[in-house]
Write an enzyme that holds these catalytic residues in place. Structure first.
Site, PDB file in Angstrom:
ATOM      1  N   ASP A  66       0.855  -1.186   0.000  1.00  0.00           N
ATOM      2  CA  ASP A  66       0.000   0.000   0.000  1.00  0.00           C
ATOM      3  C   ASP A  66       0.890   1.234   0.000  1.00  0.00           C
ATOM      4  O   ASP A  66       1.772   1.357   0.852  1.00  0.00           O
ATOM      5  CB  ASP A  66      -0.885   0.030   1.258  1.00  0.00           C
ATOM      6  N   ASP A  99     -16.263  -3.771   0.093  1.00  0.00           N
ATOM      7  CA  ASP A  99     -15.916  -3.612   1.503  1.00  0.00           C
ATOM      8  C   ASP A  99     -17.216  -3.610   2.301  1.00  0.00           C
ATOM      9  O   ASP A  99     -18.153  -2.888   1.942  1.00  0.00           O
ATOM     10  CB  ASP A  99     -15.194  -2.273   1.732  1.00  0.00           C
TER      11      ASP A  99
END
Length: 238
Positions: free
Chosen positions: A8, A130
């Site tokens: 990330d 999500d």
């Protein structure tokens, strides 16, 4: 089952956030391409890259690193963060991305997946779902939708999504283990492969995911904080 390390990126560093909060990092390292190489050397067969600047600002910021990792890692790469248009997705596929991860925009407008699959092929499209308290959340987990993961998952599968990346936000980045049920529901109800993410802290967690039939699991904080040894994890789920 694949164990897929996350790289990330934020402000040109490799980070791991707590509950997706940009102000709460528990890992911050320089040189993301070097980190990517380290995971490949430890046996990773695929990498999960996220442009967090892109995800938060809605435009891609870390292209330079992403392109370098695609060129030098020697393994397939799936990429998400800041992909808000068909042009963005096509650009990354042309640069060599194995899969592009589309989130908010796919949930708000599933038709875009149909259009995109005609351009780049279903196998290159991974939709990121999500979920928080059983409902899908979008826009960096800030906005709740009316859909359950299975409801929107079925719509997106029909539109041409090739796989789903599912994050159970309730356990993401907290390092306190996983809740397997929401992921199992997706695996049981959809035909396309499901890649799980969020909250993995032990090899036992990975084995639970393997048992329910997921295609792969993205691991982040646990490998950066040495809770899991990547080599051992890959070996354990073979």
């Amino acid at each position: 089952m694949l164990v897929i390390p996350a790289v990330d990126m934020k402000n040109k560093k490799c980070v791991q956030l707590i509950q997706g909060n940009p102000d709460k990092k528990h890992v911050e390292l320089d040189n993301p391409p070097e980190i990517a190489k380290k995971w490949v050397n430890e046996g990773a067969e695929m990498l999960h890259l996220v442009d967090l600047d892109g995800a938060l600002d809605g435009k891609r910021v870390n292209d330079e690193f992403i392109e370098e990792i695609i060129k030098t890692s020697g393994v397939p790469v799936q990429i998400g963060g800041g992909i808000r248009s068909i042009e963005d997705a096509v650009y990354l596929v042309e640069k060599g991305a194995k899969k592009v991860i589309i989130g908010t925009v796919a949930v708000e407008n599933p038709e875009i997946i149909k259009e995109l699959s005609e351009k780049i092929g279903s196998e290159k499209i991974m939709v990121s779902l999500d979920a928080k308290n059983g409902k899908v959340v979008i826009k960096g987990w800030k906005e709740k939708t009316k859909y359950t993961p299975v409801e929107i998952g079925k719509i997106l599968e029909e539109m041409g999504a090739g796989s789903i990346l599912f994050t159970n936000v309730d356990s993401e980045g907290l390092l306190n283990g996983i809740n397997i049920e929401p992921t199992k529901e997706l695996v049981d109800n959809l035909k396309i492969p499901i890649v799980a993410s969020g909250g993995v802290t032990t090899i036992d967690d990975l084995l639970k995911f393997k048992e329910i039939g997921v295609y792969g699991v993205v691991v982040g904080s646990a490998i950066y904080k040495n809770l899991i040894n990547l080599k051992d994890a890959i070996e354990a789920v073979k």
